[in-house]
Scaffold this motif. Structure first.
Motif, PDB file in Angstrom:
ATOM      1  N   ASP A  57       6.663   1.549   5.482  1.00 46.04           N
ATOM      2  CA  ASP A  57       5.447   0.777   5.753  1.00 46.04           C
ATOM      3  C   ASP A  57       4.493   0.905   4.570  1.00 46.04           C
ATOM      4  O   ASP A  57       3.774   1.887   4.454  1.00 46.04           O
ATOM      5  CB  ASP A  57       4.801   1.301   7.050  1.00 46.04           C
ATOM      6  CG  ASP A  57       3.526   0.553   7.415  1.00 46.04           C
ATOM      7  OD1 ASP A  57       3.062  -0.272   6.607  1.00 46.04           O
ATOM      8  OD2 ASP A  57       3.002   0.809   8.513  1.00 46.04           O
ATOM      9  N   HIS A 107       7.113  -6.633   3.363  1.00 51.25           N
ATOM     10  CA  HIS A 107       6.793  -5.568   4.316  1.00 51.25           C
ATOM     11  C   HIS A 107       7.938  -5.480   5.316  1.00 51.25           C
ATOM     12  O   HIS A 107       8.675  -6.444   5.504  1.00 51.25           O
ATOM     13  CB  HIS A 107       5.487  -5.914   5.049  1.00 51.25           C
ATOM     14  CG  HIS A 107       4.743  -4.705   5.554  1.00 51.25           C
ATOM     15  ND1 HIS A 107       5.029  -4.114   6.757  1.00 51.25           N
ATOM     16  CD2 HIS A 107       3.732  -3.995   5.011  1.00 51.25           C
ATOM     17  CE1 HIS A 107       4.210  -3.076   6.922  1.00 51.25           C
ATOM     18  NE2 HIS A 107       3.411  -2.975   5.878  1.00 51.25           N
ATOM     19  N   HIS A 150       0.835  -1.210   0.000  1.00 53.03           N
ATOM     20  CA  HIS A 150       0.000   0.000   0.000  1.00 53.03           C
ATOM     21  C   HIS A 150       0.867   1.256   0.000  1.00 53.03           C
ATOM     22  O   HIS A 150       2.037   1.208   0.385  1.00 53.03           O
ATOM     23  CB  HIS A 150      -0.922   0.016   1.227  1.00 53.03           C
ATOM     24  CG  HIS A 150      -0.190  -0.034   2.545  1.00 53.03           C
ATOM     25  ND1 HIS A 150       0.140   1.100   3.240  1.00 53.03           N
ATOM     26  CD2 HIS A 150       0.288  -1.069   3.270  1.00 53.03           C
ATOM     27  CE1 HIS A 150       0.777   0.750   4.361  1.00 53.03           C
ATOM     28  NE2 HIS A 150       0.886  -0.563   4.392  1.00 53.03           N
ATOM     29  N   GLU A 169      -5.040   0.514   3.386  1.00 53.76           N
ATOM     30  CA  GLU A 169      -4.647  -0.574   4.281  1.00 53.76           C
ATOM     31  C   GLU A 169      -4.563  -0.050   5.702  1.00 53.76           C
ATOM     32  O   GLU A 169      -4.846  -0.756   6.659  1.00 53.76           O
ATOM     33  CB  GLU A 169      -3.292  -1.157   3.841  1.00 53.76           C
ATOM     34  CG  GLU A 169      -2.889  -2.441   4.554  1.00 53.76           C
ATOM     35  CD  GLU A 169      -2.188  -2.241   5.881  1.00 53.76           C
ATOM     36  OE1 GLU A 169      -2.083  -3.198   6.644  1.00 53.76           O
ATOM     37  OE2 GLU A 169      -1.724  -1.116   6.172  1.00 53.76           O
ATOM     38  N   GLU A 170      -4.167   1.226   5.836  1.00 52.97           N
ATOM     39  CA  GLU A 170      -3.974   1.787   7.176  1.00 52.97           C
ATOM     40  C   GLU A 170      -5.285   2.165   7.868  1.00 52.97           C
ATOM     41  O   GLU A 170      -5.283   2.643   8.999  1.00 52.97           O
ATOM     42  CB  GLU A 170      -3.031   3.001   7.117  1.00 52.97           C
ATOM     43  CG  GLU A 170      -1.609   2.670   6.650  1.00 52.97           C
ATOM     44  CD  GLU A 170      -0.809   1.834   7.653  1.00 52.97           C
ATOM     45  OE1 GLU A 170      -1.375   1.387   8.661  1.00 52.97           O
ATOM     46  OE2 GLU A 170       0.393   1.631   7.400  1.00 52.97           O
TER      47      GLU A 170
END
Ligand SMILES: [Zn+2]
Length: 412
Positions: A94, A190, A83, A127-128
């Motif tokens: 991230d 990730h 993402h 995603e967050e």
């Protein structure tokens, strides 16, 4: 084992330059501030679309903000990505790390005629969780309705998702749906966001499963009264009952939990919450994470017994409500093997199998196709903070392992 970095087709300097280009968009100190649908987030998606055109992928942004780059090459296809939005004032890796690795894999593998297949690239929106819960990847697997989008709001500004989509020009665009059978699976890289790799001197984490998250609201009902005139013996203090319950959990869970179970009381609210009033009501949001449903089952039954015991003993009534159930997602064995073999070739075998304690889009994709995940070390285990970082050398090693794992999965 002999390191084979000089044999890798990966261009490490290009990977680092791409990550730094994304860091420069919405920069905050050494990190970034890119909430979903912010100007910086949309600019990052635009940057990605341009890069994908250079990697022989047809790319567009869909009606929920997902970017998908698709290939016209024949043969098997693997989907890879992560993402591009960030938590508020957070780190630069991230999300972007997994997207840039996927671009690099596409650049290396797609033009290679010796490999009968291609890498397709995805950046999943939100995603967050600024507006929801894995909205982009869930939309792709067919798990987000138009009504879900109607109901979604920005957790910071309360702006509706419809308003946000329209302000960035995405309103009315179709949403991309997974084409069943198109991909042999999904691979995501990730940062670890923990310190296990760093403290063990390891370069690569091979994710075995992504933990499920179970969440509960535990409510305590007593009696609201005057804090000066109510004798201690007759009080029904809901706040005190809550505090004792928290301590009791910490006393009893260690005897029942698994080796990696974690639990957190993330929010406590006292009602009415004033210095001169005994709280008549209190509630807490309590979360448990594990990759073994049997462990969760045991802990949930313990919570139920404790609530019943507390209620029976008095003076407050305790009720337990489960508000979120999370099924752990198992990562595909073949994907784990490919990451391990690639680590042996490009990271000197400095890898370990581990579960992911954080949620990732791979857990959503795993519902419809085989999925795999790999981690690179996080310096000091820090993440969701602008100082989040990974050594350049570890970033490059990770890219080499990722691209080699894709190649192996495609049978190259
Ligand atoms: Zn992430």
């Amino acid at each position: 084992m002999q390191l084979m970095s000089d044999l890798s087709p990966v261009d490490g300097a290009r990977v680092l330059a791409d990550l730094n280009a994304l860091r420069a968009i919405g920069a905050y100190k050494t990190g970034v501030h890119k909430p979903t649908f912010s100007h910086a987030h949309m600019q990052s998606l635009g940057w990605l679309v341009e890069q994908l055109a250079g990697a022989e992928l047809a790319a567009s942004i869909d009606g929920i903000g997902n970017v998908l780059g698709t290939s016209a090459k024949r043969g098997a296809k693997i989907l890879a990505g992560s993402h591009l939005e960030s938590q508020n004032y957070a780190g630069w890796l991230d999300g972007p790390l997994g997207v840039v690795y996927a671009i690099e894999a596409a650049r290396v593998i797609n033009p290679d005629q010796n490999i009968d297949g291609a890498v397709e690239v995805a950046a999943w929106c939100d995603e967050e969780g600024h507006f929801g819960h894995f909205l982009g990847s869930r939309s792709y697997v067919g798990d987000v309705s138009e009504r879900d989008i109607d109901a979604a709001r920005d957790r910071n500004s309360d702006r509706t998702m419809r308003e946000a989509l329209s302000s960035v020009g995405l309103a009315g665009r179709p949403r991309a749906l997974a084409e069943r059978g198109r991909h042999i699976g999904y691979l995501e890289a990730h940062i670890e966001q923990g310190d296990r790799l760093e403290s063990g001197g390891l370069a690569i984490g091979i994710v075995t499963s992504i933990v499920g998250i179970w969440q509960y609201r535990i409510t305590f009902v007593g009696e609201q009264n005057h804090a000066g005139t109510t004798r201690m013996e007759i009080r029904k203090d809901a706040g005190l009952a809550l505090a004792k319950f928290c301590v009791a959990i910490d006393d009893r869970f260690p005897k029942l939990c698994g080796p990696r179970t974690v639990w957190t009381t993330g929010r406590i609210a006292l009602d009415p919450g004033a210095p001169s009033i005994i709280p008549g009501r209190a509630d807490m949001l309590f979360q448990i994470r594990d990759d073994d449903p049997a462990v969760i089952d045991r802990l949930e039954r313990k919570l139920e017994t404790m609530a019943a015991d507390f209620t029976a003993r008095g003076p407050c009534i305790v009720t337990l409500e489960r508000i979120r159930t999370g099924t752990p997602a198992l990562m595909d064995r073949r994907f784990q093997d490919a990451i391990e073999a690639a680590s042996n070739s490009f990271a000197g075998g400095r890898s370990a199998h581990m579960p992911s304690g954080a949620g990732h889009d791979a857990q959503i994709l795993a519902r419809i196709m085989p999925a795999g995940m790999m981690f690179v070390p996080s310096i000091g285990g820090v993440s969701h903070h602008w100082s989040e970082n990974t050594d350049d050398a570890d970033i490059v090693t990770g890219a080499e392992v990722f691209v080699d794992a894709c190649r192996r999965l495609l049978g190259g």
